[in-house]
Structure formats: C-alpha cells, structure tokens
Design an enzyme around this catalytic site. Sequence first.
Site, PDB file in Angstrom:
ATOM      1  N   HIS A 122      -9.224   3.663  -1.664  1.00 37.48           N
ATOM      2  CA  HIS A 122      -7.861   3.162  -1.475  1.00 37.48           C
ATOM      3  C   HIS A 122      -7.454   2.206  -2.604  1.00 37.48           C
ATOM      4  O   HIS A 122      -7.374   1.000  -2.412  1.00 37.48           O
ATOM      5  CB  HIS A 122      -7.770   2.482  -0.102  1.00 37.48           C
ATOM      6  CG  HIS A 122      -6.398   2.009   0.261  1.00 37.48           C
ATOM      7  ND1 HIS A 122      -5.237   2.564  -0.250  1.00 37.48           N
ATOM      8  CD2 HIS A 122      -5.995   1.020   1.111  1.00 37.48           C
ATOM      9  CE1 HIS A 122      -4.191   1.920   0.271  1.00 37.48           C
ATOM     10  NE2 HIS A 122      -4.616   0.974   1.071  1.00 37.48           N
TER      11      HIS A 122
ATOM     12  N   CYS B  11       0.825  -1.218   0.000  1.00 42.44           N
ATOM     13  CA  CYS B  11       0.000   0.000   0.000  1.00 42.44           C
ATOM     14  C   CYS B  11       0.856   1.264   0.000  1.00 42.44           C
ATOM     15  O   CYS B  11       0.337   2.364  -0.177  1.00 42.44           O
ATOM     16  CB  CYS B  11      -0.930  -0.002   1.200  1.00 42.44           C
ATOM     17  SG  CYS B  11      -1.536  -1.631   1.623  1.00 42.44           S
TER      18      CYS B  11
END
Lengths: 387, 130
Positions: free
Chosen positions: A336, A87
């Site tokens: 996200h 991420c």
Amino acid sequence: MRDVAVIGIGCTPFGEKWGSSFRDLFVEAGTLALDDANLSGEDIDAMYVGNMSAGRFIEQEHIGALIADYSGLSTRHIPSTRVEAACASGGLSFRQAVIAVASGMEDIVVAAGVEKMTDVGTGASVDALAGAADREWEGFVGATFPGLYAMIATDYMSRYPLTREQLAQVAVKNHYNGARNPIAQFQQEITIDTVLRSSLVADPLRLFDCSPITDGAAAVIVAPLDRAREFTDTPIRVLASEQASDTITLHDRRDISTLDATVAAGQRAFKTARITPKEIDLVEVHDCFTIAEICAIEDLGFCKKGEAGMLTMEGVTALNGDLPVNTSGGLKACGHPVGATGIKQVYEIVTQLRGDAKGRQIDGAKIGMTHNVGGTGATVAVHIFGV
Amino acid sequence: MSVARFWRKIPQRYNLIGTVCKTCGRHFFPPRSFCPDCRRSGEIVEYKFKGTGTVVTHTIIRTASDQFEDLTPYALAIIKLDEGPRITAQIVCTPEDVKIGMRVKGTFRRIAADGASGVIYYGTKYVPDE
C-alpha cells in the site's frame, strides 16, 4: 461527454525499495505504461499524479512539475497536476484524467500514483498517515490509523456476527492472491493461525490485519475510446467514474461501521454504468485493514450488512469464488504505497480484463470494479471497467 | 504542533467549550459557527460541555506515533457526549476494562510533549464514571 478507454498500464514491483528513490519509482512506472501503449512522450497531452504525503515522507512538494521534468516532458510544458486525497489520491488522479479526456479538453492523458514511504522510520510514517484523519480532533489525542479502523472493527463485531477467524481469512485470501502476483510486496501464503498469532497493533487488529508500509508507483494512460485502437488491440472501457465524500472524522459518521461515501460512490457508479452488482466479475477493494474489506464488500452492495465475513470464509471472494475480491493481493499483500494504490487497482483490473493475469487470472472476466478510500472513508473513488 | 496552533484551541481542549444552535438546540463539539441544519436562520452561542458521556466504540493502541509511543498500551475510544456530539479521546484506566456503553467523564491531563524541552500539550482525557 466522450467515452474513455485505458490504453496503457505500468506498475513497479511494490515493496521496501531501499535502492529506489521517489523519482526512480515514477519514471519506472511511467516508462512501462508508455511502452505498453506504444507511445512516446511526444504524444502525452497532460499528466495527473496521485501522491499523499511526499512533503512528510521525502520533504518534497511540487510533485506535478517534478514528475513532468524527470519524465522528460519539461521541454514540452504539458500541464502536470498533483492530486491529493490521502490513500484515495490515486483513485482521484485517475478520475481527473478520465474527466479531462471525457470533456474533450485533452486526448492522451497519464494518470499516475506514487509514494516513497520507507525514507522515514515507522513512527514518522504512522504520524504522516494520521494526517489522513482529523489532526486536531483525532491525531492530537493519540488516534492512529490502525486505531481508527480498530474502532470500526469493535463497533462492527458488537453488532454483527463477525468472528475473529473470518476477519483473519481476509488476510489469508489476499496473501494467497499476492503469492500469484509478481509485483506484490508479500509473496507468501499464510494461515489463519499466522494472523491470530501476530502481535496486536490496535485491538482487535493484529499485524497481519494491517496493510504494510510500501514504496511503489503505478501509471495508466487514458484516451478517447474512438482513438484507442490506434494504440492497443485491447482497450479497456471506463464505464463509470464516481467519487463521494463524508465527514473527516470517524466519530462524526452516521454509522461507524458503514462507509456512506462508499455506498454513495458505488450506487452512482452502478447507475452510470447501467449494471447491477451481480454483473461485476471481480473487484479491487480498499483493504487497508481486514475490517475495511468486510465493510467495502457490503457497502458496495454485494451482500447485506453483516454477511461479508461468512461469505469470505465460504470462499465466495476467493480467486475461484463467485465474486473474486482483490486478485492483486489487495493492499494487504500487494502492498500500500498510499498515493499509488488507486492506480495499481486500475492496473490490476485492466490486466485481468485483458486476460494477462496468469496464475491469478479470472477466466472470462468482462466487467471489473475498483474502490479506493481516503482516510477512514472521508473520500471514496469507485470505477467500473469493461472490455 | 506549533505553539500558536495549540494555543488557539485551548478553550476547547482544556474546558470543552463548544457551541449550541439556539434555533434547533443542536450542540457542536468542536464548535461550529454555522448550523448545518438551520443555516442562516440558526443562532450559534458558546456552550461549555458537561464532559460526561458514554463509550460508543474503543480500542487499545499498542503501536503509536513517536509522540505517544511512551504511553502504549493506552485505551482510545469514541465517546458520545451527553449533549449529543461524538468525540475521540483517550480513556485513563486499565485499557482492558473499557467497554461499549461505559459511562465516562472528562479530566484535565497532559496529552503529549514536543521532546524534553518543547511545548507540553494539555487537554481532556476521560475516566470511568460509574
């Protein structure tokens, strides 16, 4: 080392983009960034692209070349490099671009991030994301990403006076901001009750404690500060670019509830920029889960351990508070798309420092910060920006 | 997970075979062949862990990857083994009964399977030991 500035930014709307492919998304973001900097492809010296898992999500590797090709740059044969840190791929992509320019190796460099997550089902997506943790000793035994962050929350709540309502307020605040951001995946405000009545994903975390699965891309362009005014009237300076690592597994950390990599990257960034946390006007932190925002605010040094929940409830981190956190809506409400998130954070801070954030603008913002986490804290990238 | 990749780790997954540094006494699970504290002066030997420990933190997984979806809800915990290392593992009991500080012990269990006709992965889960 040369000073570096951001001269152009672009970001696709985030969401479940059934009609857009991986290629469509990054071409859209890249075109927006080039237009913003009044550049053509001829001016680009190099590209970096943050992407976590195209191999799992769309069965495509070799992303650097693919992006250069579909951006119309294959005939110029520029170097194009994929950067992966789960991420935090976007944050590291940006950092590589900054290093390339600061070192003098390149002048005009694109830092992009892209993830197309909805071409696989939820189960496959959860499994791909679990690759950000230790596959052999976490994923193998049935650990999911929400599960790992839930264990941080359980540990945290057993040691500090964080209430379930304070945790929910993180999501409420981020949805409020997302409702004022035209690119956000979720544009609706919610209440604490919305969070507390949503289904449990991994106790104590509920659906509205979790960032969503998202498609999206973002791109920014960096250049030497002394050339920045050739391209824009509002260059935004990169005051610090720092990165830190920690154990891949959550269970091997010194302290389950403290992301030591955040502490390290944050301290280095403040030292490099020669400022203190008090001088930061706004910060985009990595709120993949509500508990992650609580930990980030503390681990970056904005308050003591155990205080962030109370400060969130008091409105300190809201748009009109002393330290606005996640004005974009954060990962929770803006969405996200894992590889794109770190670049979207830069996009948001640059938008704010230029004074272009409209309904969510922080008046007079001069110094902003981004905080991008890979996995449960094994990689952290922190950047500080100034006008 | 491929057969070879799973097979390679059978000593650890079935029998909790880790290592210990004879120089400083630090235990490692999963095993390390290099002691980060003693470095080249360390002497690493195999060690079979007792499989007993204490729950450090925990959760109940209610949404899992496809391979574990049939098991939900299940208890997952970080356990501090009595020899020192911490691990992540499932706890086999009523998930709501798991508490921080609870004593647990290892037990040989089926972890997951590759569909109806694929490899069955075995390993160690933990049960309450009180």
